[in-house]
Design a protein around this motif. Structure first.
Motif, PDB file in Angstrom:
ATOM      1  N   THR A  53      55.514 -16.869   0.037  1.00  0.00           N
ATOM      2  CA  THR A  53      55.900 -17.915   1.236  1.00  0.00           C
ATOM      3  C   THR A  53      54.579 -18.614   1.791  1.00  0.00           C
ATOM      4  O   THR A  53      53.249 -17.308   2.194  1.00  0.00           O
ATOM      5  N   GLU A 215      55.452 -29.720  -1.945  1.00  0.00           N
ATOM      6  CA  GLU A 215      56.307 -29.673  -1.768  1.00  0.00           C
ATOM      7  C   GLU A 215      58.124 -29.318  -2.467  1.00  0.00           C
ATOM      8  O   GLU A 215      58.955 -29.181  -2.178  1.00  0.00           O
ATOM      9  N   LYS A 216      58.009 -29.289  -3.897  1.00  0.00           N
ATOM     10  CA  LYS A 216      58.789 -29.131  -4.706  1.00  0.00           C
ATOM     11  C   LYS A 216      59.504 -27.226  -4.604  1.00  0.00           C
ATOM     12  O   LYS A 216      60.569 -27.004  -4.606  1.00  0.00           O
ATOM     13  N   SER A 217      58.366 -26.636  -3.858  1.00  0.00           N
ATOM     14  CA  SER A 217      58.855 -24.757  -3.823  1.00  0.00           C
ATOM     15  C   SER A 217      59.480 -24.774  -2.537  1.00  0.00           C
ATOM     16  O   SER A 217      58.636 -25.131  -1.259  1.00  0.00           O
ATOM     17  N   SER A 218      60.510 -24.555  -2.495  1.00  0.00           N
ATOM     18  CA  SER A 218      61.011 -23.817  -1.544  1.00  0.00           C
ATOM     19  C   SER A 218      60.281 -22.214  -0.505  1.00  0.00           C
ATOM     20  O   SER A 218      59.869 -22.725   0.780  1.00  0.00           O
ATOM     21  N   ASN A 219      59.422 -22.012  -1.465  1.00  0.00           N
ATOM     22  CA  ASN A 219      58.259 -21.033  -0.742  1.00  0.00           C
ATOM     23  C   ASN A 219      56.630 -21.552   0.372  1.00  0.00           C
ATOM     24  O   ASN A 219      56.443 -20.982   0.841  1.00  0.00           O
ATOM     25  N   ARG A 221      55.320 -25.086   2.761  1.00  0.00           N
ATOM     26  CA  ARG A 221      55.434 -26.315   3.314  1.00  0.00           C
ATOM     27  C   ARG A 221      55.045 -26.712   4.109  1.00  0.00           C
ATOM     28  O   ARG A 221      53.306 -25.853   4.853  1.00  0.00           O
TER      29      ARG A 221
END
Length: 318
Positions: A53, A215-219, A221
């Protein structure tokens, strides 16, 4: 004394009201600064471990708006093909190419990583941010011409510099880069090298591409309009990072296992806040310059090379 105490309490109350605090968040990696360094590292770490993350804090409203922006850097794909400072002349007259080889190898790794991202459709076409451009070194005077020839001969022994040309012929240099020869005194001693495997890199566009992939990954930002104001190491060797939301005037406290500082001019002050021993002894000094931008297509058509030169005599002796 009583008045001073009341005044202090009022100040503390004002600060408390105007800097609201949010609850603590925990992440694996905090990256400071939304430039090419932070977004590159974030993408690399994500490829190595997609479960990490990560949050990147940028004080402006978009990525790549300062040093990474196209008009704020030379846009050179630095591979030591033309940068003379990577190849100093030693006291015995020989040329040390160690640093040049090291820099070239590092840039090759960068190109491989970008190629991987393009091939796997993580970023768009490479031509959007990197294009082939001849790299030239141009020097004036007998001593620097002699140095450049020795540099050329030393680099030719390494396969990474295959294809480099050397000349003292003013007519050939005129073919390579007409504008730098225009109205030049024909009696002037000059020399140049050229290699066609050089590149021009739009680091601003590349930063945007890498940020878009994040931005494509939820982990992963990116938090814009957020400024890191303090970094403190915890007893368990993790970090507490204090961040200010500049729009909402809110302070956030973030716990992180790792912190990367890629904040341009703010890097050194933030590094000092960490109190790590490695931060001691570093200093900073301002580097300024003036970019002359040409928008005349007729003039632009006459020059298609990155040309690096020597600003003062014997600059490359050690």
């Amino acid at each position: 004394m009583k008045k001073k105490l009341i005044g202090l309490l009022c100040i503390l109350a004002f600060i408390s009201c105007n800097n609201k605090s949010s609850e603590t968040e925990t992440v694996d990696v905090v990256l400071i600064g939304g430039g090419i360094m932070s977004v590159t590292l974030a993408n690399m770490l994500h490829e190595l471990d997609p479960n990490l993350t990560m949050v990147t804090y940028e004080r402006l409203e978009a990525v790549g708006m300062e040093s990474s922006a196209a008009l704020n850097n030379a846009g050179t794909g630095h591979a030591a093909l033309c940068e003379l400072n990577y190849t100093p002349e030693l006291s015995d007259g020989s040329i040390d190419i160690h640093k040049a080889v090291e820099v070239n190898e590092s840039f090759e790794v960068s190109k491989q990583f970008w190629s991987y991202l393009v091939a796997n459709h993580k970023i768009s076409s490479a031509s959007k941010f990197i294009n082939p451009t001849s790299h030239m070194s141009f020097v004036i005077g007998e001593k620097d011409s002699e140095y450049l020839k020795k540099r050329f001969l030393a680099l030719q022994k390494h396969p990474l510099f295959t294809g480099m040309e050397f000349t003292e012929d003013s007519e050939l240099i005129k073919q390579w880069a007409p504008l730098i020869m225009k109205e030049r005194d024909s009696r002037q001693k000059i020399a140049a090298t050229k290699i066609d495997i050089g590149t021009d890199v739009n680091f601003g566009a590349l930063t945007e591409e890498l940020a878009s992939n994040m931005e494509k990954s939820s982990n992963m930002r990116i938090e814009f309009n957020h400024e890191v104001i303090n970094i403190k190491r915890n007893k368990d060797a993790t970090w507490r990072v204090t961040v200010k939301d500049l729009k909402n005037n809110i302070l956030k406290s973030i716990h992180s296992k790792f912190v990367f500082i890629g904040a341009g001019g703010a890097t050194l002050p933030l590094l000092e806040k960490t109190n790590i021993p490695e931060a001691r002894g570093y200093g900073g000094f301002p580097v300024s310059g003036e970019w002359l931008v040409c928008n005349n297509p007729d003039i632009i058509a006459q020059h298609a090379a990155k040309v690096y030169g020597n600003d003062y005599p014997n600059a490359f002796k050690t």
